[in-house]
Write a protein that holds these residues in place. Structure first.
Motif, PDB file in Angstrom:
ATOM      1  N   ASN A  82      58.389   7.302  12.290  1.00 16.87           N
ATOM      2  CA  ASN A  82      56.794   7.394  12.644  1.00 16.87           C
ATOM      3  C   ASN A  82      56.322   7.487  13.819  1.00 16.87           C
ATOM      4  O   ASN A  82      55.378   7.922  14.384  1.00 16.87           O
ATOM      5  N   LYS A  83      57.099   6.521  14.739  1.00 22.70           N
ATOM      6  CA  LYS A  83      56.386   6.455  15.972  1.00 22.70           C
ATOM      7  C   LYS A  83      56.057   7.279  16.942  1.00 22.70           C
ATOM      8  O   LYS A  83      55.265   7.158  17.839  1.00 22.70           O
ATOM      9  N   ARG A  84      56.849   8.369  16.948  1.00 21.97           N
ATOM     10  CA  ARG A  84      56.495   9.536  17.742  1.00 21.97           C
ATOM     11  C   ARG A  84      55.749  10.664  16.983  1.00 21.97           C
ATOM     12  O   ARG A  84      55.271  11.439  17.442  1.00 21.97           O
ATOM     13  N   GLY A  85      55.273  10.264  15.813  1.00 23.85           N
ATOM     14  CA  GLY A  85      54.781  11.140  14.916  1.00 23.85           C
ATOM     15  C   GLY A  85      53.103  10.940  14.977  1.00 23.85           C
ATOM     16  O   GLY A  85      52.510  10.620  15.865  1.00 23.85           O
ATOM     17  N   GLY A  86      52.490  11.640  14.069  1.00 21.94           N
ATOM     18  CA  GLY A  86      51.035  11.404  13.519  1.00 21.94           C
ATOM     19  C   GLY A  86      50.612  11.688  12.395  1.00 21.94           C
ATOM     20  O   GLY A  86      51.379  11.745  11.575  1.00 21.94           O
ATOM     21  N   ARG A  87      49.237  12.179  12.274  1.00 23.10           N
ATOM     22  CA  ARG A  87      48.633  12.190  10.941  1.00 23.10           C
ATOM     23  C   ARG A  87      47.626  13.294  10.991  1.00 23.10           C
ATOM     24  O   ARG A  87      46.781  13.547  11.774  1.00 23.10           O
ATOM     25  N   TRP A  88      47.752  14.008   9.871  1.00 22.00           N
ATOM     26  CA  TRP A  88      46.588  14.946   9.753  1.00 22.00           C
ATOM     27  C   TRP A  88      45.718  14.275   8.612  1.00 22.00           C
ATOM     28  O   TRP A  88      46.011  13.606   7.565  1.00 22.00           O
ATOM     29  N   GLU A 119      60.133  24.495   4.675  1.00 20.85           N
ATOM     30  CA  GLU A 119      60.891  24.094   5.743  1.00 20.85           C
ATOM     31  C   GLU A 119      60.314  22.988   6.547  1.00 20.85           C
ATOM     32  O   GLU A 119      60.978  22.203   7.320  1.00 20.85           O
ATOM     33  N   GLN A 120      59.143  22.837   6.528  1.00 19.33           N
ATOM     34  CA  GLN A 120      58.435  21.436   7.228  1.00 19.33           C
ATOM     35  C   GLN A 120      58.422  20.166   6.500  1.00 19.33           C
ATOM     36  O   GLN A 120      58.159  19.145   6.849  1.00 19.33           O
ATOM     37  N   SER A 121      59.034  20.339   5.307  1.00 21.82           N
ATOM     38  CA  SER A 121      59.264  19.059   4.796  1.00 21.82           C
ATOM     39  C   SER A 121      59.859  17.970   5.172  1.00 21.82           C
ATOM     40  O   SER A 121      59.652  16.785   5.070  1.00 21.82           O
ATOM     41  N   ASP A 122      60.908  18.577   5.999  1.00 21.52           N
ATOM     42  CA  ASP A 122      61.526  17.365   6.804  1.00 21.52           C
ATOM     43  C   ASP A 122      60.725  16.761   7.983  1.00 21.52           C
ATOM     44  O   ASP A 122      61.147  15.591   8.498  1.00 21.52           O
ATOM     45  N   ASP A 123      59.809  17.502   8.499  1.00 23.08           N
ATOM     46  CA  ASP A 123      58.809  16.840   9.380  1.00 23.08           C
ATOM     47  C   ASP A 123      57.986  15.826   8.760  1.00 23.08           C
ATOM     48  O   ASP A 123      57.381  14.998   9.467  1.00 23.08           O
ATOM     49  N   VAL A 124      57.750  15.800   7.569  1.00 25.12           N
ATOM     50  CA  VAL A 124      56.987  14.783   6.559  1.00 25.12           C
ATOM     51  C   VAL A 124      57.450  13.658   6.461  1.00 25.12           C
ATOM     52  O   VAL A 124      58.437  13.790   5.880  1.00 25.12           O
ATOM     53  N   CYS A 125      56.696  12.551   6.643  1.00 24.11           N
ATOM     54  CA  CYS A 125      57.393  11.180   6.417  1.00 24.11           C
ATOM     55  C   CYS A 125      56.648  10.785   4.983  1.00 24.11           C
ATOM     56  O   CYS A 125      57.234   9.785   4.377  1.00 24.11           O
ATOM     57  N   GLY A 126      55.599  11.027   4.981  1.00 21.67           N
ATOM     58  CA  GLY A 126      54.508  10.317   3.744  1.00 21.67           C
ATOM     59  C   GLY A 126      52.963  10.536   4.029  1.00 21.67           C
ATOM     60  O   GLY A 126      52.647  11.462   4.669  1.00 21.67           O
ATOM     61  N   SER A 139      45.617  10.825   4.543  1.00 24.83           N
ATOM     62  CA  SER A 139      46.336  11.216   5.647  1.00 24.83           C
ATOM     63  C   SER A 139      47.848  11.632   5.287  1.00 24.83           C
ATOM     64  O   SER A 139      48.305  11.044   4.544  1.00 24.83           O
ATOM     65  N   ILE A 140      48.449  12.753   6.005  1.00 22.79           N
ATOM     66  CA  ILE A 140      49.585  12.925   5.967  1.00 22.79           C
ATOM     67  C   ILE A 140      50.579  12.674   7.087  1.00 22.79           C
ATOM     68  O   ILE A 140      49.772  13.042   8.132  1.00 22.79           O
ATOM     69  N   TRP A 141      51.596  12.109   7.092  1.00 22.65           N
ATOM     70  CA  TRP A 141      52.135  11.449   8.147  1.00 22.65           C
ATOM     71  C   TRP A 141      53.355  12.336   8.512  1.00 22.65           C
ATOM     72  O   TRP A 141      54.325  12.736   7.743  1.00 22.65           O
ATOM     73  N   THR A 142      53.274  12.713  10.033  1.00 22.69           N
ATOM     74  CA  THR A 142      54.587  13.667  10.175  1.00 22.69           C
ATOM     75  C   THR A 142      55.421  12.678  11.486  1.00 22.69           C
ATOM     76  O   THR A 142      54.832  11.888  12.081  1.00 22.69           O
ATOM     77  N   ALA A 150      55.394  23.352  13.549  1.00 24.37           N
ATOM     78  CA  ALA A 150      55.860  22.664  12.323  1.00 24.37           C
ATOM     79  C   ALA A 150      54.604  21.961  11.952  1.00 24.37           C
ATOM     80  O   ALA A 150      54.040  21.851  10.546  1.00 24.37           O
ATOM     81  N   THR A 151      53.889  21.285  13.036  1.00 17.89           N
ATOM     82  CA  THR A 151      52.734  20.301  12.418  1.00 17.89           C
ATOM     83  C   THR A 151      51.670  21.377  11.947  1.00 17.89           C
ATOM     84  O   THR A 151      50.883  21.073  10.951  1.00 17.89           O
TER      85      THR A 151
END
Lengths: 192, 20
Positions: A82-88, A119-126, A139-142, A150-151
């Motif tokens: 998660n640490k380099r990610g973000g959220r919608w 294809e973006q499912s791998d970008d999604v964490c939860g 929120s959706i976390w990537t 992808a975002t």
């Protein structure tokens, strides 16, 4: 003697194994102690058994959260994935807790377990739903806020699946911006 | 390939296998 439909006798495996987490708002304990994994599952049937067993998001106490993350990813900024990610982020007003929160959350869960992000499912964490008196958040976390295309695709799919009207925009914030924000809201890196 | 399920199929299974 009728032969049961074999479709109904087998459990349907999911592409990923997922864990449901519950954050309880207990001010006598620290943040980490309040965050507990409820259970993990990897079939459609086990998802429904869990979903039907727990309270809907609109009925959990203010200050509490549900999170659904891929098994092995903790629902916190600090996790390596998660640490380099973000959220919608979708902010909901008080009226929407009764009208839309539960259907938005269920739709989000179905997107995750059904791999609707393709294809973006791998970008999604939860995904996380925060129940708060001042307004609930979903929120959706990537996992990588620098993956622009992808975002954007994740955001468009989410907005489409939740049937959010075109004239309402939702924003994507990097966790690193949220952590260091000066005011009450972090800047949006993307909007759809 | 990715194991994908559309929402209609997922919803159809909500009460299908409660005995499992």
């Amino acid at each position: 003697v009728s032969i049961p439909d074999p479709e109904l006798l087998i459990k349907h495996p999911l592409h990923n194994r997922w864990a449901l987490w519950y954050f309880k708002n207990d001010k006598t304990k620290d943040w980490h102690a309040n965050l507990k994994v409820v259970t993990a599952f990897d079939t459609v049937e086990d998802f429904w058994a869990l979903y039907n067993h727990v309270l809907p998001a609109s009925k959990i106490a203010p200050g509490c959260d549900y999170s659904l993350f891929k098994d092995g990813i903790q629902p916190m900024w600090e996790d390596e994935r998660n640490k380099r990610g973000g959220r919608w982020l979708i902010n909901l007003n008080k009226r929407q807790r009764n009208m839309e929160l539960d259907s938005f959350w269920l739709e989000t869960l179905l997107c995750l377990i059904g791999e609707a992000f393709e294809e973006q499912s791998d970008d999604v964490c939860g995904a996380v739903v925060n129940i708060r008196n001042k307004g609930d958040k979903l929120s959706i976390w990537t996992h990588d806020a620098t993956r622009n295309e992808a975002t954007m695709r994740v955001g468009r799919t989410l907005k489409d699946r939740l049937n959010i009207p075109r004239d309402i925009t939702i924003g994507f914030q990097a966790h690193s911006d949220t952590m260091t924000k000066a005011g009450s809201t972090a800047k949006n890196r993307f909007v759809v | 390939g990715k194991k994908q399920y559309d929402r209609a199929f997922l919803l159809q299974l909500q009460f299908a296998n409660e005995s499992l």
